[in-house]
Design an enzyme around this catalytic site. Structure first.
Site, PDB file in Angstrom:
ATOM      1  N   GLY A  47      -1.770  -5.798  -1.635  1.00 36.74           N
ATOM      2  CA  GLY A  47      -3.020  -6.390  -2.080  1.00 36.74           C
ATOM      3  C   GLY A  47      -4.026  -6.122  -0.978  1.00 36.74           C
ATOM      4  O   GLY A  47      -4.151  -5.000  -0.508  1.00 36.74           O
ATOM      5  N   GLU A  48      -4.676  -7.163  -0.527  1.00 38.05           N
ATOM      6  CA  GLU A  48      -5.616  -7.028   0.589  1.00 38.05           C
ATOM      7  C   GLU A  48      -5.175  -8.018   1.658  1.00 38.05           C
ATOM      8  O   GLU A  48      -5.220  -9.226   1.439  1.00 38.05           O
ATOM      9  CB  GLU A  48      -7.032  -7.320   0.075  1.00 38.05           C
ATOM     10  CG  GLU A  48      -8.111  -7.075   1.083  1.00 38.05           C
ATOM     11  CD  GLU A  48      -8.089  -5.657   1.657  1.00 38.05           C
ATOM     12  OE1 GLU A  48      -7.925  -4.692   0.901  1.00 38.05           O
ATOM     13  OE2 GLU A  48      -8.214  -5.523   2.894  1.00 38.05           O
ATOM     14  N   SER A  49      -4.742  -7.482   2.804  1.00 40.58           N
ATOM     15  CA  SER A  49      -4.123  -8.359   3.804  1.00 40.58           C
ATOM     16  C   SER A  49      -5.098  -9.397   4.357  1.00 40.58           C
ATOM     17  O   SER A  49      -4.691 -10.516   4.700  1.00 40.58           O
ATOM     18  CB  SER A  49      -3.516  -7.533   4.937  1.00 40.58           C
ATOM     19  OG  SER A  49      -4.507  -6.746   5.569  1.00 40.58           O
ATOM     20  N   CYS A  78       3.175  -2.885   1.811  1.00 38.18           N
ATOM     21  CA  CYS A  78       1.777  -2.527   2.030  1.00 38.18           C
ATOM     22  C   CYS A  78       1.019  -3.653   2.756  1.00 38.18           C
ATOM     23  O   CYS A  78       1.280  -3.886   3.927  1.00 38.18           O
ATOM     24  CB  CYS A  78       1.148  -2.123   0.704  1.00 38.18           C
ATOM     25  SG  CYS A  78      -0.276  -1.070   0.932  1.00 38.18           S
ATOM     26  N   ARG A 105      -3.868  -0.204   9.737  1.00 43.01           N
ATOM     27  CA  ARG A 105      -4.335  -0.403   8.358  1.00 43.01           C
ATOM     28  C   ARG A 105      -5.135   0.803   7.869  1.00 43.01           C
ATOM     29  O   ARG A 105      -5.763   1.493   8.653  1.00 43.01           O
ATOM     30  CB  ARG A 105      -5.252  -1.633   8.280  1.00 43.01           C
ATOM     31  CG  ARG A 105      -4.554  -2.940   8.479  1.00 43.01           C
ATOM     32  CD  ARG A 105      -5.560  -4.084   8.341  1.00 43.01           C
ATOM     33  NE  ARG A 105      -6.172  -4.095   7.022  1.00 43.01           N
ATOM     34  CZ  ARG A 105      -7.334  -4.686   6.749  1.00 43.01           C
ATOM     35  NH1 ARG A 105      -8.014  -5.300   7.691  1.00 43.01           N
ATOM     36  NH2 ARG A 105      -7.804  -4.657   5.526  1.00 43.01           N
ATOM     37  N   ILE A 134      -1.237   3.267  -1.716  1.00 38.19           N
ATOM     38  CA  ILE A 134      -2.588   2.872  -2.127  1.00 38.19           C
ATOM     39  C   ILE A 134      -3.305   2.257  -0.922  1.00 38.19           C
ATOM     40  O   ILE A 134      -2.962   1.162  -0.479  1.00 38.19           O
ATOM     41  CB  ILE A 134      -2.538   1.840  -3.278  1.00 38.19           C
ATOM     42  CG1 ILE A 134      -1.753   2.420  -4.472  1.00 38.19           C
ATOM     43  CG2 ILE A 134      -3.957   1.454  -3.702  1.00 38.19           C
ATOM     44  CD1 ILE A 134      -1.421   1.402  -5.540  1.00 38.19           C
ATOM     45  N   ARG A 135      -4.263   2.960  -0.408  1.00 38.42           N
ATOM     46  CA  ARG A 135      -4.955   2.531   0.824  1.00 38.42           C
ATOM     47  C   ARG A 135      -3.940   1.970   1.826  1.00 38.42           C
ATOM     48  O   ARG A 135      -4.080   0.865   2.356  1.00 38.42           O
ATOM     49  CB  ARG A 135      -6.042   1.495   0.510  1.00 38.42           C
ATOM     50  CG  ARG A 135      -7.151   2.059  -0.351  1.00 38.42           C
ATOM     51  CD  ARG A 135      -8.368   1.168  -0.395  1.00 38.42           C
ATOM     52  NE  ARG A 135      -9.028   1.141   0.886  1.00 38.42           N
ATOM     53  CZ  ARG A 135      -9.453   0.027   1.494  1.00 38.42           C
ATOM     54  NH1 ARG A 135      -9.284  -1.145   0.944  1.00 38.42           N
ATOM     55  NH2 ARG A 135     -10.056   0.085   2.648  1.00 38.42           N
ATOM     56  N   HIS A 171       4.336   1.163  -2.509  1.00 38.96           N
ATOM     57  CA  HIS A 171       4.460   0.135  -3.563  1.00 38.96           C
ATOM     58  C   HIS A 171       5.655   0.410  -4.480  1.00 38.96           C
ATOM     59  O   HIS A 171       5.473   0.956  -5.572  1.00 38.96           O
ATOM     60  CB  HIS A 171       3.192   0.120  -4.421  1.00 38.96           C
ATOM     61  CG  HIS A 171       2.027  -0.541  -3.777  1.00 38.96           C
ATOM     62  ND1 HIS A 171       1.695  -1.857  -3.991  1.00 38.96           N
ATOM     63  CD2 HIS A 171       1.107  -0.064  -2.922  1.00 38.96           C
ATOM     64  CE1 HIS A 171       0.620  -2.168  -3.303  1.00 38.96           C
ATOM     65  NE2 HIS A 171       0.237  -1.093  -2.637  1.00 38.96           N
ATOM     66  N   GLU A 173       7.125  -1.518  -6.362  1.00 43.47           N
ATOM     67  CA  GLU A 173       7.049  -2.303  -7.610  1.00 43.47           C
ATOM     68  C   GLU A 173       6.250  -1.575  -8.687  1.00 43.47           C
ATOM     69  O   GLU A 173       6.189  -2.019  -9.819  1.00 43.47           O
ATOM     70  CB  GLU A 173       6.456  -3.696  -7.313  1.00 43.47           C
ATOM     71  CG  GLU A 173       4.948  -3.769  -7.157  1.00 43.47           C
ATOM     72  CD  GLU A 173       4.440  -3.205  -5.817  1.00 43.47           C
ATOM     73  OE1 GLU A 173       5.240  -2.639  -5.045  1.00 43.47           O
ATOM     74  OE2 GLU A 173       3.224  -3.324  -5.583  1.00 43.47           O
TER      75      GLU A 173
HETATM   76  N1  GLN Z   1      -5.632  -1.654   2.510  1.00 49.62           N
HETATM   77  C1  GLN Z   1      -4.968  -2.920   2.301  1.00 49.62           C
HETATM   78  C2  GLN Z   1      -5.020  -3.787   3.551  1.00 49.62           C
HETATM   79  O1  GLN Z   1      -5.420  -3.348   4.576  1.00 49.62           O
HETATM   80  C3  GLN Z   1      -3.526  -2.722   1.887  1.00 49.62           C
HETATM   81  C4  GLN Z   1      -3.481  -1.977   0.596  1.00 49.62           C
HETATM   82  C5  GLN Z   1      -2.312  -2.336  -0.284  1.00 49.62           C
HETATM   83  O2  GLN Z   1      -1.655  -3.363  -0.113  1.00 49.62           O
HETATM   84  N2  GLN Z   1      -2.107  -1.516  -1.278  1.00 49.62           N
HETATM   85  O3  GLN Z   1      -4.672  -4.916   3.485  1.00 49.62           O
END
Ligand code: GLN
Length: 192
Positions: A47-49, A78, A105, A134-135, A171, A173
């Site tokens: 997600g977004e940490s 991630c 990150r 993903i990112r 990921h 999942e």
């Molecule tokens: N870019 C996100 C972060 O820095 C991580 C991306 C992800 O969980 N797919 O938190």
């Protein structure tokens, strides 16, 4: 039966729950400290940490999560991997800091911030794992007991394990391959 919690503050938690159920595990979405009681393992999703960290602070979850991950099988994917790491190169966002890895990150820059690759993963047999990034972060250094489970062709580390702690930059999942979930479920069942 083995019960696995999935931190459900933000991000890709439903997908983990579905795979775990398919593998025969009991699951619980974790939003409050009491949700951790009696769990055999915990997944911290992607997600977004920064958001996961903020929400964890708001719900009083940081210390309980740190204590849980200090003792029980915990897997970060991630953003979850970032959340587990001891060092992420900044102290502006809350992390658990329980796993002896240094993480960078958004390590793949903007143009190529998402990609997929077939990756050999230690412990999963000969068949490579189709890994979706993903990112994604990467692991730039490991210390202590940490074992590298997977690296890209250029050597950058994208999966690691330290005893009861598991971290993947991608990921699992989001693919039909449930071998990493089975691997973690086995870790949690063995640790019961
Ligand atoms: N870019 C996100 C972060 O820095 C991580 C991306 C992800 O969980 N797919 O938190």
């Amino acid at each position: 039966m083995t019960t696995i919690g999935v931190l459900a503050l933000q991000g890709a938690f439903i997908e983990h729950v579905k795979i775990l159920r398919r593998l025969g595990a009991e699951t619980r979405e974790v939003r409050l400290p009491a949700d951790l009681d009696g769990l055999d393992g915990l997944i911290i999703p992607g997600g977004e940490s920064t958001t996961i960290g903020k929400l964890a602070v708001a719900f009083g979850l940081v210390e309980p999560l740190r204590a849980f991950a200090g003792q029980h099988p915990t897997w970060g994917t991630c953003a979850g991997m970032i959340f587990l790491a001891k060092d992420i190169g900044n102290d502006r966002q809350p992390i658990l800091g329980v796993m002896d890895i240094t993480v960078n990150r958004n390590a793949f820059g903007r143009q190529v911030d998402s990609f997929e690759v077939d990756l050999p993963v230690k412990g999963l047999g000969d068949e490579p794992f189709h890994a979706v990034f993903i990112r994604a972060p990467i692991v730039t250094a490991v210390a202590g007991e940490v074992q590298v489970l997977a690296a890209l062709a250029d050597g950058r580390i994208v999966a690691a394990q330290s005893g009861h702690l598991l971290a993947t930059a991608f990921h699992p999942e989001l693919t039909a391959d449930d071998r990493l979930h089975a691997y973690f479920l086995n870790m949690a069942t063995q640790a019961k």
